[in-house]
Design a protein around this motif. Structure first.
Motif, PDB file in Angstrom:
ATOM      1  N   SER A 141       0.835  -1.206   0.000  1.00 20.24           N
ATOM      2  CA  SER A 141       0.000   0.000   0.000  1.00 20.24           C
ATOM      3  C   SER A 141       0.873   1.260   0.000  1.00 20.24           C
ATOM      4  CB  SER A 141      -0.938  -0.004   1.203  1.00 20.24           C
ATOM      5  OG  SER A 141      -1.766  -1.143   1.144  1.00 20.24           O
TER       6      SER A 141
ATOM      7  N   ASP B 215      -3.882  -2.395  -5.786  1.00 20.82           N
ATOM      8  CA  ASP B 215      -3.383  -2.989  -4.541  1.00 20.82           C
ATOM      9  C   ASP B 215      -4.565  -3.792  -4.009  1.00 20.82           C
ATOM     10  OD1 ASP B 215      -2.315  -3.530  -2.039  1.00 20.82           O
ATOM     11  OD2 ASP B 215      -2.723  -1.526  -1.250  1.00 20.82           O
TER      12      ASP B 215
ATOM     13  N   ILE C  91      -4.721   2.780   2.820  1.00 18.35           N
ATOM     14  CA  ILE C  91      -4.358   2.950   4.236  1.00 18.35           C
ATOM     15  C   ILE C  91      -3.129   2.091   4.533  1.00 18.35           C
ATOM     16  CG2 ILE C  91      -5.158   2.663   6.616  1.00 18.35           C
ATOM     17  CD1 ILE C  91      -8.027   2.830   5.497  1.00 18.35           C
TER      18      ILE C  91
ATOM     19  N   THR D 142      -5.300  -3.727   4.319  1.00 17.50           N
ATOM     20  CA  THR D 142      -6.004  -3.534   3.052  1.00 17.50           C
ATOM     21  C   THR D 142      -7.057  -4.627   2.934  1.00 17.50           C
ATOM     22  OG1 THR D 142      -3.946  -2.704   2.148  1.00 17.50           O
ATOM     23  CG2 THR D 142      -5.679  -3.179   0.577  1.00 17.50           C
TER      24      THR D 142
HETATM   25 MG   LIG Z   1      -1.916  -2.999   2.372  1.00 20.08          MG
END
Ligand SMILES: [Mg+2]
Ligand SMILES: Nc1nc2c(ncn2[C@@H]2O[C@H](COP(=O)(O)OP(=O)(O)O)[C@@H](O)[C@H]2O)c(=O)[nH]1
Length: 394
Positions: A200, A240, A213, A221
């Motif tokens: 991330s 992601d 985040i 995530t």
């Molecule tokens: Mg992540």
């Protein structure tokens, strides 16, 4: 030919919207729904711009300008409120216009110009979809050079050229087109890897803003987050995803996790390139076997993250197909230019000749596939003629 109308501007609210009316009865319909400002009657001569109102009987719908482009093509520029646009379109429909999408109408207008071939029409229709300037150039080049030229050359030399030459030529174009498509339509990159490796953080770093985040807690995530970035001629759509490399091999706990995983696998399968992020500050943990299985046949770049920490990862233990590596720190933003360079290399976009012949639509691709296994000159002539002058698939 009947008469058509389409909204040419983007969907949603804008300051102005443009509705194009095209066809044999375009002028008649415009005359029925348009009331010019002032006292003089409108002449609707090509090149004129008229000011007035669109009216439905005695009801005024909007104040507009009308561009009279040719005797059978008019652009109504109305206010951009979608409700007004829908009202005008419905009115035109009631007056006999067939309502189309912008792309469908554009293809009708272009097809009416006898001197241009189907490849050129497809290029003009594809032009707005290009994600990069280089992509627009590749598309534009297919009109006078590129695929049009190649197909014309084949037809002109059909007596002397060998079937083998045609077959291998078609195969080459199909192969080159894979790279061209990445430059034109963009490249889908999926960020995968174990928990806490910095996936991330990398997405945020490449997009230049906080999209996903980031915490020290595993499983932060939960869904998939997408972002966009660009490096030279390559526009990259990054994803992601939750659970890619973290738990593909385990049994899903519940329906939400099952669905999330199915979606993650689908995103992985559709990816053009995988960025496998590993924590360079940790000794190699067990990489998820299911993930490795899924990415084995794909373009993979192994991103060794956290270069700011002492190196503890032994890259020699990684499977062979993960040997293309780049060292970065997503947190500090270092090594990112090297990462982009590697992505460009892996996608083969470096030094791509923008004038080369490529196919940009599935119609062209299907015909070239047939051409790559063609059995006779007659068959080849028919396929190439279709490539140049066949029906559009809109
Ligand atoms: Mg992540
Ligand atoms: N030292 C260092 N920490 C990093 C780096 N990249 C990410 N992190 C940290 O690693 C932790 C996990 O990061 P995150 O992006 O959430 O990992 P993900 O689970 O793979 O998405 C966070 O505390 C990040 O701040 C880096 O380049 N260097």
């Amino acid at each position: 030919m009947s008469t058509f109308a389409a909204v040419m501007t983007g969907q949603g609210t804008g300051a102005i919207s443009t509705i194009q009316v095209f066809g044999k009865k375009a002028k008649t319909i415009i005359k029925e729904v348009f009331k010019p400002a002032g006292t003089k009657p409108a002449t609707f001569k090509a090149g004129e711009i008229l000011l007035g109102q669109i009216v439905d009987g005695t009801k005024i719908i909007d104040q507009v300008t009308i561009g009279c482009e040719t005797a059978r093509s008019f652009a109504i520029n109305c206010h951009g409120n979608p409700l007004i646009v829908v009202d005008i379109m419905q009115l035109l429909g009631r007056h006999g216009a067939t309502l189309l999408t912008a792309e469908q109408l554009l293809s009708k207008i272009l097809s009416a110009q006898k001197q241009i071939n189907t490849i050129a029409i497809e290029a003009k229709l594809a032009q707005p979809k290009a994600k990069t300037i280089e992509g627009t150039k590749i598309i534009a080049n297919q009109i006078d050079a590129g695929l049009s030229k190649k197909a014309t050359e084949w037809i002109e030399n059909i007596k002397t050229i060998s079937l083998n030459e045609i077959r291998s030529g078609a195969e080459r174009i199909l192969e080159t087109s894979k790279t061209a498509k990445l430059i034109i339509y963009g490249c889908k990159a999926v960020i995968a890897g174990p928990p806490n490796s910095g996936k991330s953080t990398l997405l945020n770093c490449l997009c230049g803003r906080q999209k996903a985040i980031v915490t020290d807690i595993e499983g932060t995530t939960r869904d998939w987050v997408t972002g966009q970035c660009q490096t030279d001629s390559l526009s990259i759509e990054l994803t992601d995803t939750a659970g890619l490399g973290e738990k593909l091999s385990t049994t899903p706990k519940d329906i939400v996790e099952k669905k999330s995983r199915e979606k993650s696998i689908q995103i992985l399968e559709e990816a053009d390139i995988i960025l496998l992020v590993l924590d360079n500050g940790q000794p190699a943990g067990q990489l998820d076997e299911k993930l490795l299985e899924k990415i084995a046949g794909k373009k993979v770049l192994t991103v060794l993250n956290k270069s700011d920490l002492p190196a503890r990862l032994d890259c020699g233990k990684l499977p062979r197909f993960l040997s293309d590596t780049v060292l970065i720190s997503a947190k500090l933003g270092t090594g990112i230019e090297n990462l982009f360079e590697k992505i460009r290399q892996i996608c083969s976009v470096v030094g791509f000749d923008l004038r080369t012949a490529v196919c940009i639509t599935s119609r062209q691709e299907n015909l070239l596939k047939r051409l790559s296994s063609v059995k006779s000159k007659e068959q080849a002539t028919s396929i190439i003629t279709e490539l140049l002058n066949g029906q559009l698939h809109v």
